[in-house]
Design an enzyme around this catalytic site. Sequence first.
Site, short mmCIF file in Angstrom:
data_model
loop_
_atom_site.label_atom_id
_atom_site.label_comp_id
_atom_site.label_asym_id
_atom_site.label_seq_id
_atom_site.Cartn_x
_atom_site.Cartn_y
_atom_site.Cartn_z
N GLU A 1 1.21 -0.50 -5.02
CA GLU A 1 0.12 0.42 -5.31
C GLU A 1 0.72 1.75 -5.74
O GLU A 1 1.20 2.53 -4.92
CB GLU A 1 -0.78 0.63 -4.09
CG GLU A 1 -1.96 1.54 -4.42
CD GLU A 1 -2.55 2.26 -3.21
OE1 GLU A 1 -3.68 2.74 -3.32
OE2 GLU A 1 -1.86 2.36 -2.18
N ASP B 1 0.83 -1.20 0.00
CA ASP B 1 0.00 0.00 0.00
C ASP B 1 0.87 1.26 0.00
O ASP B 1 1.94 1.30 0.62
CB ASP B 1 -0.89 -0.03 1.25
CG ASP B 1 -1.99 1.00 1.21
OD1 ASP B 1 -2.82 0.93 0.29
OD2 ASP B 1 -2.03 1.87 2.10
N ASP C 1 -11.23 0.93 -3.03
CA ASP C 1 -10.99 2.38 -3.08
C ASP C 1 -11.88 3.10 -4.08
O ASP C 1 -11.81 4.33 -4.18
CB ASP C 1 -9.53 2.65 -3.47
CG ASP C 1 -8.57 2.38 -2.33
OD1 ASP C 1 -8.94 2.60 -1.17
OD2 ASP C 1 -7.43 1.94 -2.60
#
Length: 579
Positions: free
Chosen positions: A356, A327, A423
């Site tokens: 990410e 992340d 998300d």
Amino acid sequence: MEKTAIYHRPKNNFAYAYTNKKIHIRLRSAKNDLKTVKLIHGDPYVWDDKGWKNASTPMDLEGSDDLFDYWICEVEPEFKRIRYGFELEDGIERFVYGEKGFVAEDPRDTDFYFAFPFLNETDVFKAPDWVSQTVWYQIFPERFANGDPSIDPPGTLAWSSAEPAVDNFFGGDFQGVIDHLDYLVDLGISGLYFTPIFKAYSNHKYDTIDYMEIDPQFGDKDTFRKLIDECHKRGIKVMLDAVFNHSGYFFEPFQDVLKNQENSTYRNWFHIREFPIVEEPAPSYDTFAFVSSMPKLNTEHPEVREYLLNVGRYWVEEFDIDGWRLDVANEVDHAFWRDFRQVVKEVKRDVYILGEIWHDAMPWLQGDQFDAVMNYPFTNAALNFLGKNKIDAAEFKAQMTKWKVAYPQNVNDAAFNLLGSHDTPRILTLCRDDHQRVKLLFLFQLTFTGSPCIYYGDEIGIDGGQDPGCRKCMVWDEQEQDMELRKFVRRLIELRRSYAVLQGDAEFRFVDGTVGKDVVVYERSTADAKITVAINNSEENAKLKLAEGEYEDLWSGDSKVLRGNVEVEPFGFRILKKN
């Protein structure tokens, strides 16, 4: 000739080792400017009585975006090294382009040309072989299934009894996933990506309290080990999500800093600008965005590095996980990620490392850090064309080409292609409840290069807006599922699995041959197979003009041989295999 648009550099996406023998070379030029491009190349140490001895290889027009054309060719130098330049013709002028610029005549001095000094095998970008054949399924553990109510956190709501909120719980856990593995097998899933499972305060678990412990609402380590074993028995890989950019507010070292301030032994674990610490309205320490409950970790500090690298090693070594999704990976220093790759690959050579990153990720994709990044350019282009109808086919192709040429082909082969996630709003909602558009999105995703990922429930028509709306409970009552969509997705996955040419590492390119501004046609090909896919994103019939040869329609099941022009119905598609 528009010389100012012509560009090459002997590195990254413009010149790279594709295999331990083959090199790919790219060139950029102004759109519709050049008629032909040839690669002039030879060994820098081979000369004859006329000077440097070289050969010429035609370059193919790989694609175009809104401003540029991109040319590519593959060479296999006998001694793994080349000097090279480009012979350019626009129908009026002819130039040779090299590292020193443009000249009209072919220089015989190798210093003029670009250099690929040596193809070292260790420099070849290599993602795990299994990735390009994998179809992923992203699970938000708190919302997939409640298999063990005895471990529900306080205040847990009945399944699907309320809309998702930032602070409510429905009791999803590992046992619930185990109970539904056969559903995933039936769908054709071969990889599970879990959002964070480590001990945390929130329902999304991106605010880690303890990286070495599983959140008790999901189960214990024995249950997790059972989940991994059951997945592996079914041929399903497992990837975990780690947040190394920042911790949660209740992470013990941060609590120590809050308590002891500048006297804390952990003060340098974080980026603290001043003491005493201020949390609101603006934190006096670096955070994820400006979220005071997510303090940024100082990954340059030796103790932090050691702690987090041990985390990466532990879950691979002890539980045999197959991948890490990282992340906010772009805000962590590159040196840390290089060490991370070395540590986890020493434990398991073919572990998949996914970052990410929402922007150009070439600095992370040079073989020393990540195997792939989440492919949001794919997401945005596909949604804007097929989902929202905001761009036409020409713009869609331009955007996809711009992504394709931004990376080496072996990087694209392992790209993580998603349509929705925890998300983003649900794809059905973005498509304004148009199920046919959702089908076309899945069609493109599952016939595209790279490694596709389905967000849990998208295959059965779950809707929802921006998070937390996109985090609804999974629907298990088949009477409430879109069974037609589910069967459609299952069949696409089966088709992808049945034909290697539809999997991640086969060549992808757009082709001409249709009438209609909202129609796209592309080919997936290998040395011995070719499949053509046409998508009609319009309300009118379109005609697909087939290249010479005979074709079989893989979707209709019609064994009739097709030639010439083939109709594609409104918001329909064709999947044609060349015989």
